[in-house]
Design a protein around this motif. Sequence first.
Motif, PDB file in Angstrom:
ATOM      1  N   ALA A 166     -21.804 -27.067  25.645  1.00  0.00           N
ATOM      2  CA  ALA A 166     -21.664 -25.785  24.942  1.00  0.00           C
ATOM      3  C   ALA A 166     -20.577 -24.943  25.610  1.00  0.00           C
ATOM      4  CB  ALA A 166     -22.994 -25.060  24.871  1.00  0.00           C
ATOM      5  N   SER A 167     -20.816 -23.652  25.771  1.00  0.00           N
ATOM      6  CA  SER A 167     -19.785 -22.786  26.353  1.00  0.00           C
ATOM      7  C   SER A 167     -19.803 -22.791  27.878  1.00  0.00           C
ATOM      8  CB  SER A 167     -19.953 -21.352  25.836  1.00  0.00           C
ATOM      9  OG  SER A 167     -21.241 -20.856  26.169  1.00  0.00           O
ATOM     10  N   GLY A 168     -20.830 -23.419  28.466  1.00  0.00           N
ATOM     11  CA  GLY A 168     -20.811 -23.603  29.921  1.00  0.00           C
ATOM     12  C   GLY A 168     -21.800 -22.792  30.728  1.00  0.00           C
ATOM     13  N   THR A 169     -22.841 -22.269  30.110  1.00  0.00           N
ATOM     14  CA  THR A 169     -23.811 -21.461  30.852  1.00  0.00           C
ATOM     15  C   THR A 169     -24.444 -22.256  31.995  1.00  0.00           C
ATOM     16  OG1 THR A 169     -24.339 -20.049  28.960  1.00  0.00           O
ATOM     17  CG2 THR A 169     -25.984 -20.186  30.690  1.00  0.00           C
ATOM     18  N   THR A 170     -25.147 -23.342  31.672  1.00  0.00           N
ATOM     19  CA  THR A 170     -25.766 -24.148  32.718  1.00  0.00           C
ATOM     20  C   THR A 170     -24.726 -24.914  33.519  1.00  0.00           C
ATOM     21  OG1 THR A 170     -27.810 -24.363  31.444  1.00  0.00           O
ATOM     22  CG2 THR A 170     -27.459 -25.971  33.187  1.00  0.00           C
ATOM     23  N   VAL A 171     -23.677 -25.333  32.849  1.00  0.00           N
ATOM     24  CA  VAL A 171     -22.585 -26.033  33.541  1.00  0.00           C
ATOM     25  C   VAL A 171     -22.062 -25.190  34.708  1.00  0.00           C
ATOM     26  CG1 VAL A 171     -20.185 -26.794  33.327  1.00  0.00           C
ATOM     27  CG2 VAL A 171     -21.847 -27.428  31.580  1.00  0.00           C
ATOM     28  N   SER A 172     -21.937 -23.893  34.498  1.00  0.00           N
ATOM     29  CA  SER A 172     -21.394 -23.026  35.548  1.00  0.00           C
ATOM     30  C   SER A 172     -22.299 -22.988  36.773  1.00  0.00           C
ATOM     31  CB  SER A 172     -21.170 -21.612  35.004  1.00  0.00           C
ATOM     32  OG  SER A 172     -22.397 -20.956  34.719  1.00  0.00           O
ATOM     33  N   HIS A 173     -23.613 -23.000  36.561  1.00  0.00           N
ATOM     34  CA  HIS A 173     -24.531 -22.996  37.701  1.00  0.00           C
ATOM     35  C   HIS A 173     -24.544 -24.357  38.388  1.00  0.00           C
ATOM     36  CE1 HIS A 173     -26.212 -18.975  37.289  1.00  0.00           C
ATOM     37  NE2 HIS A 173     -26.235 -19.162  35.983  1.00  0.00           N
ATOM     38  N   CYS A 174     -24.421 -25.428  37.609  1.00  0.00           N
ATOM     39  CA  CYS A 174     -24.280 -26.756  38.211  1.00  0.00           C
ATOM     40  C   CYS A 174     -22.998 -26.819  39.037  1.00  0.00           C
ATOM     41  CB  CYS A 174     -24.261 -27.826  37.129  1.00  0.00           C
ATOM     42  SG  CYS A 174     -25.834 -28.078  36.290  1.00  0.00           S
ATOM     43  N   SER A 175     -21.947 -26.203  38.536  1.00  0.00           N
ATOM     44  CA  SER A 175     -20.679 -26.129  39.260  1.00  0.00           C
ATOM     45  C   SER A 175     -20.865 -25.432  40.608  1.00  0.00           C
ATOM     46  CB  SER A 175     -19.641 -25.382  38.405  1.00  0.00           C
ATOM     47  OG  SER A 175     -18.507 -25.023  39.155  1.00  0.00           O
ATOM     48  N   ASP A 176     -21.622 -24.340  40.614  1.00  0.00           N
ATOM     49  CA  ASP A 176     -21.927 -23.640  41.867  1.00  0.00           C
ATOM     50  C   ASP A 176     -22.641 -24.569  42.846  1.00  0.00           C
ATOM     51  OD1 ASP A 176     -20.870 -21.234  40.925  1.00  0.00           O
ATOM     52  OD2 ASP A 176     -22.819 -20.400  40.379  1.00  0.00           O
ATOM     53  N   ILE A 177     -23.644 -25.286  42.328  1.00  0.00           N
ATOM     54  CA  ILE A 177     -24.444 -26.171  43.177  1.00  0.00           C
ATOM     55  C   ILE A 177     -23.593 -27.293  43.749  1.00  0.00           C
ATOM     56  CG2 ILE A 177     -26.346 -27.846  43.182  1.00  0.00           C
ATOM     57  CD1 ILE A 177     -27.672 -26.072  41.002  1.00  0.00           C
ATOM     58  N   LEU A 178     -22.759 -27.905  42.922  1.00  0.00           N
ATOM     59  CA  LEU A 178     -21.941 -29.038  43.354  1.00  0.00           C
ATOM     60  C   LEU A 178     -20.953 -28.656  44.442  1.00  0.00           C
ATOM     61  CD1 LEU A 178     -20.998 -30.801  39.992  1.00  0.00           C
ATOM     62  CD2 LEU A 178     -22.941 -31.230  41.478  1.00  0.00           C
ATOM     63  N   GLY A 179     -20.387 -27.462  44.325  1.00  0.00           N
ATOM     64  CA  GLY A 179     -19.382 -27.035  45.282  1.00  0.00           C
ATOM     65  C   GLY A 179     -18.063 -27.765  45.105  1.00  0.00           C
ATOM     66  N   THR A 180     -17.181 -27.604  46.057  1.00  0.00           N
ATOM     67  CA  THR A 180     -15.827 -28.138  45.936  1.00  0.00           C
ATOM     68  C   THR A 180     -15.758 -29.657  46.080  1.00  0.00           C
ATOM     69  OG1 THR A 180     -15.462 -27.701  48.293  1.00  0.00           O
ATOM     70  CG2 THR A 180     -14.749 -26.004  46.730  1.00  0.00           C
ATOM     71  N   ASN A 181     -16.810 -30.278  46.591  1.00  0.00           N
ATOM     72  CA  ASN A 181     -16.795 -31.730  46.783  1.00  0.00           C
ATOM     73  C   ASN A 181     -17.445 -32.497  45.629  1.00  0.00           C
ATOM     74  OD1 ASN A 181     -15.517 -31.630  49.339  1.00  0.00           O
ATOM     75  ND2 ASN A 181     -17.466 -31.171  50.323  1.00  0.00           N
ATOM     76  N   GLY A 182     -17.966 -31.783  44.631  1.00  0.00           N
ATOM     77  CA  GLY A 182     -18.592 -32.429  43.494  1.00  0.00           C
ATOM     78  C   GLY A 182     -17.732 -32.341  42.250  1.00  0.00           C
ATOM     79  N   THR A 183     -18.140 -33.057  41.208  1.00  0.00           N
ATOM     80  CA  THR A 183     -17.422 -33.027  39.933  1.00  0.00           C
ATOM     81  C   THR A 183     -18.424 -33.063  38.794  1.00  0.00           C
ATOM     82  OG1 THR A 183     -15.587 -34.298  40.894  1.00  0.00           O
ATOM     83  CG2 THR A 183     -15.671 -34.144  38.496  1.00  0.00           C
ATOM     84  N   ILE A 184     -18.164 -32.255  37.763  1.00  0.00           N
ATOM     85  CA  ILE A 184     -18.994 -32.278  36.571  1.00  0.00           C
ATOM     86  C   ILE A 184     -18.108 -32.517  35.350  1.00  0.00           C
ATOM     87  CG2 ILE A 184     -18.979 -29.734  36.501  1.00  0.00           C
ATOM     88  CD1 ILE A 184     -21.767 -29.951  35.166  1.00  0.00           C
ATOM     89  N   TYR A 185     -18.323 -33.645  34.696  1.00  0.00           N
ATOM     90  CA  TYR A 185     -17.623 -33.973  33.463  1.00  0.00           C
ATOM     91  C   TYR A 185     -18.449 -33.383  32.320  1.00  0.00           C
ATOM     92  CZ  TYR A 185     -15.014 -37.196  36.403  1.00  0.00           C
ATOM     93  OH  TYR A 185     -14.226 -37.735  37.396  1.00  0.00           O
ATOM     94  N   ALA A 186     -17.908 -32.376  31.659  1.00  0.00           N
ATOM     95  CA  ALA A 186     -18.664 -31.606  30.677  1.00  0.00           C
ATOM     96  C   ALA A 186     -18.212 -31.958  29.263  1.00  0.00           C
ATOM     97  CB  ALA A 186     -18.478 -30.110  30.936  1.00  0.00           C
ATOM     98  N   VAL A 187     -19.091 -32.611  28.504  1.00  0.00           N
ATOM     99  CA  VAL A 187     -18.771 -33.087  27.157  1.00  0.00           C
ATOM    100  C   VAL A 187     -19.333 -32.128  26.117  1.00  0.00           C
ATOM    101  CG1 VAL A 187     -19.039 -34.975  25.501  1.00  0.00           C
ATOM    102  CG2 VAL A 187     -18.817 -35.479  27.958  1.00  0.00           C
TER     103      VAL A 187
END
Length: 232
Positions: A82-103
């Motif tokens: 969607a527009s990234g609501t939960t994605v943004s919090h997952c992004s916070d959790i992952l930090g700079t060493n993680g990656t989230i592919y958002a479809v």
Amino acid sequence: MTTITPHQFLGVFTITDKERTSLCTESLAPGLSVYGEKLIGHEDKEYRIWSTRRSKLSAAIKRGLSEMPIQPGSKILYLGAASGTTVSHCSDILGTNGTIYAVEFSERTARELIHLAASRNNIVPIVEDARHPTRYASVVAGPIEVVYQDVAQPNQATILYENLKTFCSFGAWGMLAIKARSIDSAANLDEIYSKEISTLDNLGLQIVDNLDLSPLEKDHRFIVCRVTEEMT
């Protein structure tokens, strides 16, 4: 007085302010609110309130989630971003060493997701249909550790499995928000949930969590499962 303490899940925090307790994440992009959430400055850091009414993952944590495979440094495939609501919090959790592919399938909605990714280097937006993982296989640098799914489609369990099979291996996790009324607008809720869970079980996925998200999310169950055998 505001107090912020680490939650049992890495990268998630609990904030208590004026006798109210909420979940929050430490912002990867300080100063930027994603969906109107409150920003809290505390000890030279900034935290974002994680609404249980706007995020099914937050609601699941509130409802007693026992396993949280999304952790700092994880590599995630998120279906139905969607527009990234939960994605943004997952992004916070992952930090700079993680990656989230958002479809996200909707081009209009994906514009906001792409805008979000501009301020967060760990988000890779993909405008595609989650039912066809081979279409974006060249973009996703696997292996993926977690497939998170929140899509409004009838065959939700099958979509999760096909993406797990395409991008993951033994030990990977699946997280699924079952939207009952996207599957059948009139059928009994328990029958809908049972059918989707049985599909996952029959495909060889181990069910770890099975949570009713009401009253935070109406007509939703949240499932966490794990790949414990070879997927064919």
